[in-house]
Design a protein around this motif. Structure first.
Motif, PDB file in Angstrom:
ATOM      1  N   ALA A   8       0.834  -1.210   0.000  1.00 56.52           N
ATOM      2  CA  ALA A   8       0.000   0.000   0.000  1.00 56.52           C
ATOM      3  C   ALA A   8       0.868   1.259   0.000  1.00 56.52           C
ATOM      4  O   ALA A   8       0.600   2.206  -0.746  1.00 56.52           O
ATOM      5  CB  ALA A   8      -0.937  -0.004   1.205  1.00 56.52           C
ATOM      6  N   GLY A   9       1.918   1.267   0.809  1.00 60.68           N
ATOM      7  CA  GLY A   9       2.820   2.421   0.851  1.00 60.68           C
ATOM      8  C   GLY A   9       3.540   2.620  -0.469  1.00 60.68           C
ATOM      9  O   GLY A   9       3.684   3.751  -0.953  1.00 60.68           O
ATOM     10  N   ALA A  10       4.002   1.523  -1.062  1.00 58.14           N
ATOM     11  CA  ALA A  10       4.692   1.607  -2.355  1.00 58.14           C
ATOM     12  C   ALA A  10       3.749   2.126  -3.433  1.00 58.14           C
ATOM     13  O   ALA A  10       4.130   2.969  -4.255  1.00 58.14           O
ATOM     14  CB  ALA A  10       5.246   0.238  -2.741  1.00 58.14           C
ATOM     15  N   SER A  11       2.519   1.640  -3.426  1.00 54.46           N
ATOM     16  CA  SER A  11       1.538   2.084  -4.423  1.00 54.46           C
ATOM     17  C   SER A  11       1.185   3.550  -4.233  1.00 54.46           C
ATOM     18  O   SER A  11       1.063   4.299  -5.205  1.00 54.46           O
ATOM     19  CB  SER A  11       0.269   1.231  -4.328  1.00 54.46           C
ATOM     20  OG  SER A  11       0.564  -0.110  -4.621  1.00 54.46           O
ATOM     21  N   GLY A  12       1.048   3.970  -2.979  1.00 55.20           N
ATOM     22  CA  GLY A  12       0.768   5.376  -2.705  1.00 55.20           C
ATOM     23  C   GLY A  12       1.896   6.282  -3.171  1.00 55.20           C
ATOM     24  O   GLY A  12       1.667   7.320  -3.792  1.00 55.20           O
ATOM     25  N   ALA A  13       3.130   5.881  -2.889  1.00 56.09           N
ATOM     26  CA  ALA A  13       4.283   6.670  -3.331  1.00 56.09           C
ATOM     27  C   ALA A  13       4.343   6.735  -4.853  1.00 56.09           C
ATOM     28  O   ALA A  13       4.634   7.786  -5.430  1.00 56.09           O
ATOM     29  CB  ALA A  13       5.574   6.073  -2.783  1.00 56.09           C
ATOM     30  N   PHE A  14       4.039   5.621  -5.498  1.00 55.72           N
ATOM     31  CA  PHE A  14       4.029   5.588  -6.961  1.00 55.72           C
ATOM     32  C   PHE A  14       2.989   6.572  -7.509  1.00 55.72           C
ATOM     33  O   PHE A  14       3.277   7.355  -8.411  1.00 55.72           O
ATOM     34  CB  PHE A  14       3.718   4.167  -7.456  1.00 55.72           C
ATOM     35  CG  PHE A  14       3.635   4.044  -8.944  1.00 55.72           C
ATOM     36  CD1 PHE A  14       4.768   3.778  -9.691  1.00 55.72           C
ATOM     37  CD2 PHE A  14       2.418   4.179  -9.603  1.00 55.72           C
ATOM     38  CE1 PHE A  14       4.705   3.662 -11.073  1.00 55.72           C
ATOM     39  CE2 PHE A  14       2.333   4.063 -10.982  1.00 55.72           C
ATOM     40  CZ  PHE A  14       3.478   3.804 -11.718  1.00 55.72           C
ATOM     41  N   LEU A  15       1.794   6.532  -6.950  1.00 55.70           N
ATOM     42  CA  LEU A  15       0.721   7.408  -7.440  1.00 55.70           C
ATOM     43  C   LEU A  15       1.034   8.883  -7.173  1.00 55.70           C
ATOM     44  O   LEU A  15       0.757   9.738  -8.020  1.00 55.70           O
ATOM     45  CB  LEU A  15      -0.611   7.011  -6.821  1.00 55.70           C
ATOM     46  CG  LEU A  15      -1.144   5.653  -7.291  1.00 55.70           C
ATOM     47  CD1 LEU A  15      -2.369   5.237  -6.481  1.00 55.70           C
ATOM     48  CD2 LEU A  15      -1.460   5.669  -8.777  1.00 55.70           C
ATOM     49  N   ILE A  16       1.633   9.188  -6.034  1.00 55.98           N
ATOM     50  CA  ILE A  16       2.021  10.580  -5.743  1.00 55.98           C
ATOM     51  C   ILE A  16       3.082  11.040  -6.729  1.00 55.98           C
ATOM     52  O   ILE A  16       2.994  12.128  -7.307  1.00 55.98           O
ATOM     53  CB  ILE A  16       2.510  10.719  -4.284  1.00 55.98           C
ATOM     54  CG1 ILE A  16       1.336  10.562  -3.319  1.00 55.98           C
ATOM     55  CG2 ILE A  16       3.217  12.052  -4.070  1.00 55.98           C
ATOM     56  CD1 ILE A  16       1.749  10.408  -1.870  1.00 55.98           C
ATOM     57  N   GLY A  17       4.099  10.207  -6.915  1.00 57.74           N
ATOM     58  CA  GLY A  17       5.157  10.560  -7.857  1.00 57.74           C
ATOM     59  C   GLY A  17       4.647  10.701  -9.280  1.00 57.74           C
ATOM     60  O   GLY A  17       5.051  11.615 -10.009  1.00 57.74           O
ATOM     61  N   ARG A  18       3.742   9.820  -9.664  1.00 56.00           N
ATOM     62  CA  ARG A  18       3.177   9.878 -11.014  1.00 56.00           C
ATOM     63  C   ARG A  18       2.373  11.160 -11.188  1.00 56.00           C
ATOM     64  O   ARG A  18       2.457  11.830 -12.208  1.00 56.00           O
ATOM     65  CB  ARG A  18       2.302   8.638 -11.249  1.00 56.00           C
ATOM     66  CG  ARG A  18       1.576   8.548 -12.569  1.00 56.00           C
ATOM     67  CD  ARG A  18       2.457   8.467 -13.812  1.00 56.00           C
ATOM     68  NE  ARG A  18       3.423   7.423 -13.864  1.00 56.00           N
ATOM     69  CZ  ARG A  18       3.259   6.233 -14.417  1.00 56.00           C
ATOM     70  NH1 ARG A  18       2.110   5.918 -14.974  1.00 56.00           N
ATOM     71  NH2 ARG A  18       4.232   5.347 -14.420  1.00 56.00           N
ATOM     72  N   THR A  19       1.615  11.531 -10.174  1.00 58.44           N
ATOM     73  CA  THR A  19       0.775  12.722 -10.250  1.00 58.44           C
ATOM     74  C   THR A  19       1.597  14.011 -10.211  1.00 58.44           C
ATOM     75  O   THR A  19       1.344  14.936 -10.975  1.00 58.44           O
ATOM     76  CB  THR A  19      -0.234  12.730  -9.077  1.00 58.44           C
ATOM     77  OG1 THR A  19      -0.994  11.520  -9.122  1.00 58.44           O
ATOM     78  CG2 THR A  19      -1.164  13.907  -9.162  1.00 58.44           C
TER      79      THR A  19
END
Length: 142
Positions: A8-19
């Protein structure tokens, strides 16, 4: 639950970075990294899985992948499988070595258990190759 929180943390970081970061990086680098970016997009799952199995630094990789064209679901499943396999293999190997260290039975370094732990660790590096061959075989048979 630790693996679920890590995913969940990795996915959240990915989505923040992508955005927040992808467009900035593309504007700064232009087309210089396009070939690598396209390759990551084509082989996203395998690339993510392989780097996760190498136990690369977790947080920089989360944000780093968000700056590429890797698809979210390739990232998600590559990270998930990589976390599970990596945690199991590293825990088994380190637990075996810890037992030897605590008992002082250094001759056990040459035991079947240590050989199995090392074999699992080395085998984990070949999982992305196996996955890629399976995917290629499925695509060719379709």
């Amino acid at each position: 639950f630790g693996r679920i929180r890590a995913l969940a943390g990795a996915s959240g970081a990915f989505l923040i970075g992508r955005t927040l970061g992808r467009e900035l990086i593309v504007s700064l680098l232009g087309t210089r990294t396009r070939r690598y970016d396209d390759a990551v997009a084509r082989n996203g799952f395998t690339t993510v899985l392989y780097l996760r199995l190498l136990n690369s630094p977790f947080t920089p990789m989360n944000y780093g992948f968000s700056l590429t064209k890797v698809h979210f679901w390739d990232y998600f499943f590559g990270t998930g499988l990589g976390i599970v396999v990596s945690m199991f293999v590293i825990t088994f190997l380190s637990g075996t070595l810890k037992t030897i260290w605590k008992t002082g039975r250094w001759e056990a370094l040459f035991s079947l258990e240590v050989a199995l732990a090392m074999a699992l660790y080395l085998f984990s590096f070949f999982i992305p190759v196996i996955v890629r061959r399976i995917k290629t075989g499925i695509a060719e048979s379709s």
